[in-house]
Design an enzyme around this catalytic site. Structure first.
Site, PDB file in Angstrom:
ATOM      1  N   GLY A 241      67.085 106.096  67.518  1.00  0.00           N
ATOM      2  CA  GLY A 241      66.186 105.533  66.520  1.00  0.00           C
ATOM      3  C   GLY A 241      66.852 104.644  65.485  1.00  0.00           C
TER       4      GLY A 241
ATOM      5  N   GLU B 197      65.796  99.093  66.945  1.00  0.00           N
ATOM      6  CA  GLU B 197      64.423  98.906  67.414  1.00  0.00           C
ATOM      7  C   GLU B 197      64.399  98.666  68.927  1.00  0.00           C
ATOM      8  OE1 GLU B 197      61.839  99.138  65.351  1.00  0.00           O
ATOM      9  OE2 GLU B 197      63.049  99.273  63.545  1.00  0.00           O
TER      10      GLU B 197
ATOM     11  N   ASP C 181      67.523  92.667  59.770  1.00  0.00           N
ATOM     12  CA  ASP C 181      66.950  93.883  59.192  1.00  0.00           C
ATOM     13  C   ASP C 181      67.725  94.306  57.942  1.00  0.00           C
ATOM     14  OD1 ASP C 181      65.025  96.072  59.342  1.00  0.00           O
ATOM     15  OD2 ASP C 181      66.729  97.334  59.879  1.00  0.00           O
TER      16      ASP C 181
ATOM     17  N   LYS D  55      66.500  94.276  53.874  1.00  0.00           N
ATOM     18  CA  LYS D  55      66.586  95.461  53.008  1.00  0.00           C
ATOM     19  C   LYS D  55      67.444  95.166  51.783  1.00  0.00           C
ATOM     20  CE  LYS D  55      65.686  98.631  56.758  1.00  0.00           C
ATOM     21  NZ  LYS D  55      66.225  99.478  57.799  1.00  0.00           N
TER      22      LYS D  55
END
Length: 66
Positions: free
Chosen positions: A18, A21, A32, A36
């Site tokens: 996990g 992706e 990503d 963030k």
């Protein structure tokens, strides 16, 4: 020196756990993390930080040297 995982195997494991992706492009190219960071920096500095203000280089640019 002991060999580690191949990039493909490591990515598959990260997806299983996990961490990456199903479509890992944003993960491996750094988008990503950059997004963030942008959110956190915007909150911290109380001003909008734009994506183009953040230098970005994904892990696909890393070359094996040994």
């Amino acid at each position: 020196m002991e060999e580690g995982y191949s990039f493909k195997d490591a990515l598959e494991k990260a997806q299983e756990l996990g961490f990456a992706e199903a479509d890992p492009k944003d993960d491996i190219e750094g988008f990503d993390s950059m997004r963030k960071l942008r959110i956190a920096a915007s909150i911290l500095f109380r001003k909008e930080i734009k994506e183009e203000d953040i230098d970005l280089e994904g892990i696909t640019k890393i070359k094996k040297t040994m």
